[in-house]
Write an enzyme that holds these catalytic residues in place. Structure first.
Site, PDB file in Angstrom:
ATOM      1  N   LYS A   1       0.129   4.237  -0.169  1.00 16.76           N
ATOM      2  CA  LYS A   1      -0.512   5.421   0.437  1.00 16.76           C
ATOM      3  C   LYS A   1      -0.307   6.631  -0.487  1.00 16.76           C
ATOM      4  O   LYS A   1      -0.266   6.470  -1.706  1.00 16.76           O
ATOM      5  CB  LYS A   1       0.017   5.685   1.847  1.00 16.76           C
ATOM      6  CG  LYS A   1       0.017   4.428   2.709  1.00 16.76           C
ATOM      7  CD  LYS A   1       0.192   4.726   4.160  1.00 16.76           C
ATOM      8  CE  LYS A   1       0.403   3.428   4.912  1.00 16.76           C
ATOM      9  NZ  LYS A   1       0.240   3.552   6.342  1.00 16.76           N
TER      10      LYS A   1
ATOM     11  N   GLU B   1      -5.202  -5.378  10.640  1.00 17.82           N
ATOM     12  CA  GLU B   1      -4.228  -4.313  10.861  1.00 17.82           C
ATOM     13  C   GLU B   1      -4.557  -3.583  12.158  1.00 17.82           C
ATOM     14  O   GLU B   1      -5.393  -2.665  12.173  1.00 17.82           O
ATOM     15  CB  GLU B   1      -4.288  -3.304   9.702  1.00 17.82           C
ATOM     16  CG  GLU B   1      -3.966  -3.897   8.355  1.00 17.82           C
ATOM     17  CD  GLU B   1      -3.362  -2.841   7.431  1.00 17.82           C
ATOM     18  OE1 GLU B   1      -2.262  -3.076   6.927  1.00 17.82           O
ATOM     19  OE2 GLU B   1      -3.977  -1.773   7.251  1.00 17.82           O
TER      20      GLU B   1
ATOM     21  N   GLY C   1       2.942  -1.236   4.355  1.00 19.56           N
ATOM     22  CA  GLY C   1       2.918   0.194   4.057  1.00 19.56           C
ATOM     23  C   GLY C   1       4.333   0.699   3.787  1.00 19.56           C
ATOM     24  O   GLY C   1       4.881   0.512   2.698  1.00 19.56           O
TER      25      GLY C   1
ATOM     26  N   ASN D   1       0.865  -1.186   0.000  1.00 20.48           N
ATOM     27  CA  ASN D   1       0.000   0.000   0.000  1.00 20.48           C
ATOM     28  C   ASN D   1       0.902   1.236   0.000  1.00 20.48           C
ATOM     29  O   ASN D   1       1.487   1.574   1.022  1.00 20.48           O
ATOM     30  CB  ASN D   1      -0.892  -0.034   1.257  1.00 20.48           C
ATOM     31  CG  ASN D   1      -1.693   1.240   1.424  1.00 20.48           C
ATOM     32  OD1 ASN D   1      -1.831   2.037   0.489  1.00 20.48           O
ATOM     33  ND2 ASN D   1      -2.236   1.441   2.622  1.00 20.48           N
TER      34      ASN D   1
ATOM     35  N   GLU E   1      -6.780   4.351   8.041  1.00 24.18           N
ATOM     36  CA  GLU E   1      -6.556   5.786   7.771  1.00 24.18           C
ATOM     37  C   GLU E   1      -7.801   6.402   7.141  1.00 24.18           C
ATOM     38  O   GLU E   1      -8.096   7.582   7.353  1.00 24.18           O
ATOM     39  CB  GLU E   1      -5.320   5.963   6.880  1.00 24.18           C
ATOM     40  CG  GLU E   1      -4.044   5.678   7.669  1.00 24.18           C
ATOM     41  CD  GLU E   1      -2.845   5.269   6.839  1.00 24.18           C
ATOM     42  OE1 GLU E   1      -2.861   5.419   5.601  1.00 24.18           O
ATOM     43  OE2 GLU E   1      -1.873   4.765   7.446  1.00 24.18           O
TER      44      GLU E   1
ATOM     45  N   SER F   1       3.487  -2.226  10.418  1.00 24.59           N
ATOM     46  CA  SER F   1       4.936  -2.179  10.630  1.00 24.59           C
ATOM     47  C   SER F   1       5.649  -3.477  10.238  1.00 24.59           C
ATOM     48  O   SER F   1       6.614  -3.894  10.888  1.00 24.59           O
ATOM     49  CB  SER F   1       5.260  -1.779  12.078  1.00 24.59           C
ATOM     50  OG  SER F   1       4.762  -0.476  12.344  1.00 24.59           O
TER      51      SER F   1
ATOM     52  N   GLY G   1       2.279   2.103  10.860  1.00 19.59           N
ATOM     53  CA  GLY G   1       3.163   3.261  10.717  1.00 19.59           C
ATOM     54  C   GLY G   1       3.859   3.668  12.011  1.00 19.59           C
ATOM     55  O   GLY G   1       4.418   4.757  12.096  1.00 19.59           O
TER      56      GLY G   1
ATOM     57  N   HIS H   1      -9.462   0.716   5.118  1.00 18.19           N
ATOM     58  CA  HIS H   1      -8.181   0.987   5.780  1.00 18.19           C
ATOM     59  C   HIS H   1      -8.411   1.937   6.956  1.00 18.19           C
ATOM     60  O   HIS H   1      -9.227   2.851   6.872  1.00 18.19           O
ATOM     61  CB  HIS H   1      -7.195   1.606   4.774  1.00 18.19           C
ATOM     62  CG  HIS H   1      -5.788   1.602   5.291  1.00 18.19           C
ATOM     63  ND1 HIS H   1      -5.336   2.544   6.188  1.00 18.19           N
ATOM     64  CD2 HIS H   1      -4.739   0.777   5.050  1.00 18.19           C
ATOM     65  CE1 HIS H   1      -4.067   2.288   6.477  1.00 18.19           C
ATOM     66  NE2 HIS H   1      -3.684   1.215   5.794  1.00 18.19           N
TER      67      HIS H   1
HETATM   68  C1  PEP Z   1      -0.692   0.014   5.982  1.00 18.02           C
HETATM   69  O1  PEP Z   1      -0.716   1.132   5.536  1.00 18.02           O
HETATM   70  O2  PEP Z   1      -1.608  -0.758   5.695  1.00 18.02           O
HETATM   71  C2  PEP Z   1       0.422  -0.386   6.845  1.00 18.02           C
HETATM   72  C3  PEP Z   1       0.376  -1.564   7.389  1.00 18.02           C
HETATM   73  O3  PEP Z   1       1.435   0.515   7.036  1.00 18.02           O
HETATM   74  P1  PEP Z   1       2.864   0.222   7.728  1.00 18.02           P
HETATM   75  O4  PEP Z   1       3.395  -1.048   7.133  1.00 18.02           O
HETATM   76  O5  PEP Z   1       3.703   1.410   7.384  1.00 18.02           O
HETATM   77  O6  PEP Z   1       2.612   0.089   9.186  1.00 18.02           O
END
Ligand code: PEP
Length: 250
Positions: free
Chosen positions: A11, A167, A233, A9, A97, A212, A173, A95
């Site tokens: 973003k 998630e 991400g 992703n 976010e 992460s 993040g 998601h």
């Molecule tokens: C995501 O955006 O779905 C995500 C898991 O981000 P990150 O890997 O940066 O935590």
């Protein structure tokens, strides 16, 4: 058993020219493997360029979002038929976010799920609890509710095309990934919730972990039979680390 899936992703990162050079670099190091699907989800504007660059590869294209109606007076929105026409096979829906910054409710997310399924796009449906919900012992109820409301009126046949991404919001993040045991515990709950309500075999469900994930910790997650891949991400923005994560999935 569905193949494992590694989805990146992006973003709101990378211009069109940066996207092209990312894919060029990635393809020089990426080794496709049997039983592993790799998916890239660039921003809307880069979808055509990335689609073009991936054409003779097994890597599939995802959008990061869509609107829940096929067409109409919805300024600024992008529909499922548009994404399908662009060559997307997957779309990320729900998601955290989008739930947080764009106030997406389970009801709105359900409209998006229905729109995607109606046009043959496979949802990567994200669920996850916030830290205060985990600390209050509400992880399972929050996730059950996201599933029951977000996937309302989805048939058992359609459910087989949905990939769930667990998630935890506190892990996205933050550099603070869940442990593989924490993830596997929630995956077990998701599997039994879905198997119970939709009557489909538990091993017919594909559940990713996201939050992460890095090239350093991905291998530990993939050791669990409960974890069928990753939604990545930050670490997917670098071609070496994304290729490395994909290489650890078998
Ligand atoms: C995501 O955006 O779905 C995500 C898991 O981000 P990150 O890997 O940066 O935590």
């Amino acid at each position: 058993m569905r193949p494992r899936l590694i989805a990146g992703n992006w973003k709101m990162h990378k211009t069109i020219s940066e996207a092209k050079s990312f894919v060029r670099d990635f393809l020089t190091i990426f080794q496709p493997q049997q039983g592993i699907e790799v998916v890239m989800a660039p921003p809307f504007i880069a979808l055509p360029a990335v689609h073009h660059a991936l054409q003779s590869t097994p890597i599939q294209l995802a959008a990061q979002n869509l609107f829940g109606k096929d067409e109409g007076a919805f300024t600024g929105e992008i529909s499922a038929p548009m994404l399908q026409d662009l060559g997307c096979t997957y779309v990320i829906i729900g998601h955290s976010e989008r739930r947080q910054h764009f106030k997406e409710t389970n009801e709105l997310i359900n409209q998006k799920i229905q729109a995607a399924l109606g046009h043959g796009l496979q949802p990567i449906f994200c669920v996850g609890e916030r830290l205060e919900e985990r600390e209050a012992g509400r992880t399972e109820s929050v996730i059950s509710n996201q599933i029951i409301e977000g996937l309302r009126e989805v048939s058992s046949e359609q459910m087989k095309t949905i990939t769930i991404a667990y998630e935890p919001v506190w892990a996205i993040g933050t550099g603070r990934a869940a442990t593989p045991d924490q993830a596997a515990e929630v995956h077990t709950h998701i599997r039994s919730t879905i198997a119970g309500k939709w009557g489909i075999a538990q091993d017919g469900l594909r559940i990713l972990y996201g939050g992460s994930v890095t090239a350093e910790n991905a291998g530990e997650f993939f050791q669990s039979s409960q974890i069928n891949g990753a939604l990545v991400g930050k670490a997917c923005l670098n071609p070496e680390s994304f290729a490395r994560i994909a290489s650890l999935a078998p």
